[in-house]
Design a protein around this motif. Structure first.
Motif, PDB file in Angstrom:
ATOM      1  N   VAL A  54      21.863 105.691  64.136  1.00 40.36           N
ATOM      2  CA  VAL A  54      22.865 104.999  63.318  1.00 40.36           C
ATOM      3  C   VAL A  54      23.582 106.008  62.425  1.00 40.36           C
ATOM      4  CG1 VAL A  54      23.180 103.314  61.439  1.00 40.36           C
ATOM      5  CG2 VAL A  54      21.711 102.766  63.396  1.00 40.36           C
ATOM      6  N   GLU A  55      22.819 106.924  61.828  1.00 41.70           N
ATOM      7  CA  GLU A  55      23.403 107.931  60.944  1.00 41.70           C
ATOM      8  C   GLU A  55      24.333 108.892  61.684  1.00 41.70           C
ATOM      9  OE1 GLU A  55      20.193 109.803  58.834  1.00 41.70           O
ATOM     10  OE2 GLU A  55      19.998 108.136  57.447  1.00 41.70           O
ATOM     11  N   THR A  57      26.058 107.751  64.631  1.00 35.64           N
ATOM     12  CA  THR A  57      27.099 106.923  65.254  1.00 35.64           C
ATOM     13  C   THR A  57      28.198 106.526  64.281  1.00 35.64           C
ATOM     14  OG1 THR A  57      25.498 106.084  66.860  1.00 35.64           O
ATOM     15  CG2 THR A  57      27.513 104.800  66.563  1.00 35.64           C
ATOM     16  N   VAL A  58      27.834 106.104  63.077  1.00 35.49           N
ATOM     17  CA  VAL A  58      28.852 105.640  62.123  1.00 35.49           C
ATOM     18  C   VAL A  58      29.805 106.775  61.731  1.00 35.49           C
ATOM     19  CG1 VAL A  58      29.244 104.608  59.856  1.00 35.49           C
ATOM     20  CG2 VAL A  58      27.483 103.670  61.365  1.00 35.49           C
ATOM     21  N   VAL A  81      23.746 100.311  66.117  1.00 37.21           N
ATOM     22  CA  VAL A  81      24.364 100.025  64.819  1.00 37.21           C
ATOM     23  C   VAL A  81      24.460  98.515  64.620  1.00 37.21           C
ATOM     24  CG1 VAL A  81      26.483 100.218  63.449  1.00 37.21           C
ATOM     25  CG2 VAL A  81      25.631 102.209  64.696  1.00 37.21           C
ATOM     26  N   THR A  84      21.116  97.094  63.774  1.00 32.88           N
ATOM     27  CA  THR A  84      20.740  97.484  62.415  1.00 32.88           C
ATOM     28  C   THR A  84      21.474  96.632  61.388  1.00 32.88           C
ATOM     29  OG1 THR A  84      20.278  99.744  63.118  1.00 32.88           O
ATOM     30  CG2 THR A  84      20.710  99.404  60.766  1.00 32.88           C
ATOM     31  N   ALA A 103      31.005  97.497  63.569  1.00 32.57           N
ATOM     32  CA  ALA A 103      30.485  98.620  62.789  1.00 32.57           C
ATOM     33  C   ALA A 103      31.472  99.021  61.696  1.00 32.57           C
ATOM     34  CB  ALA A 103      30.186  99.799  63.709  1.00 32.57           C
ATOM     35  N   THR A 107      30.663  98.112  57.612  1.00 38.70           N
ATOM     36  CA  THR A 107      30.414  99.279  56.761  1.00 38.70           C
ATOM     37  C   THR A 107      31.595  99.563  55.835  1.00 38.70           C
ATOM     38  OG1 THR A 107      31.210 100.826  58.452  1.00 38.70           O
ATOM     39  CG2 THR A 107      28.827 100.345  58.414  1.00 38.70           C
TER      40      THR A 107
END
Length: 131
Positions: A54-55, A57-58, A81, A84, A103, A107
């Motif tokens: 996730v850290e 991909t975003v 993501v 999550t 996503a 975010t």
């Protein structure tokens, strides 16, 4: 570590690639249920790998915004993501659209539409779920 520490992008790239390779090697040898400690938290090795995905991909989404010809994150990374974000909210989010849009919206990278705000109901005040 901050990207601002580097005068040249290639230095940051090399550190990232080295760290990523070490992480992949360690993860390949670890049992997913093995408990590990990082940044004052204890979680399973499997959850740590998902967190790292996730850290990665975003911010990948952030990078390709300015690079229209660049490949975006993998479908598997975006699905991680989504899972999550759904987990943080405690339920699947009722947003239409792609995992990429979800996503970005969840975010705070893309504003929620009026229809999305309505679909989220009282949960809209919890957005962004993380930034």
């Amino acid at each position: 570590m901050s990207a601002g520490m580097f005068l040249d992008f290639r230095q940051l790239r090399e550190v990232y690639l080295e760290t990523a390779a070490a992480t992949v090697n360690a993860a390949a040898d670890a049992r997913p249920e093995l408990r590990v400690s990082t940044q004052g938290q204890v979680l399973t090795a499997g959850d740590l790998v998902l967190t790292l995905a996730v850290e990665a991909t975003v911010p990948h989404l952030d990078l390709v915004t300015a690079l229209p010809g660049a490949a975006g994150p993998s479908p598997a990374g975006l699905a991680t993501v989504r899972a999550t974000l759904d987990g943080l909210l405690g339920r699947p989010v009722p947003l239409d659209g792609s995992d990429e849009h979800y996503a970005r919206a969840a975010t705070g990278r893309t504003p929620l539409t009026d229809a999305e705000r309505l679909a989220l109901g009282a949960d809209v005040d919890r957005f962004p779920l993380f930034s």
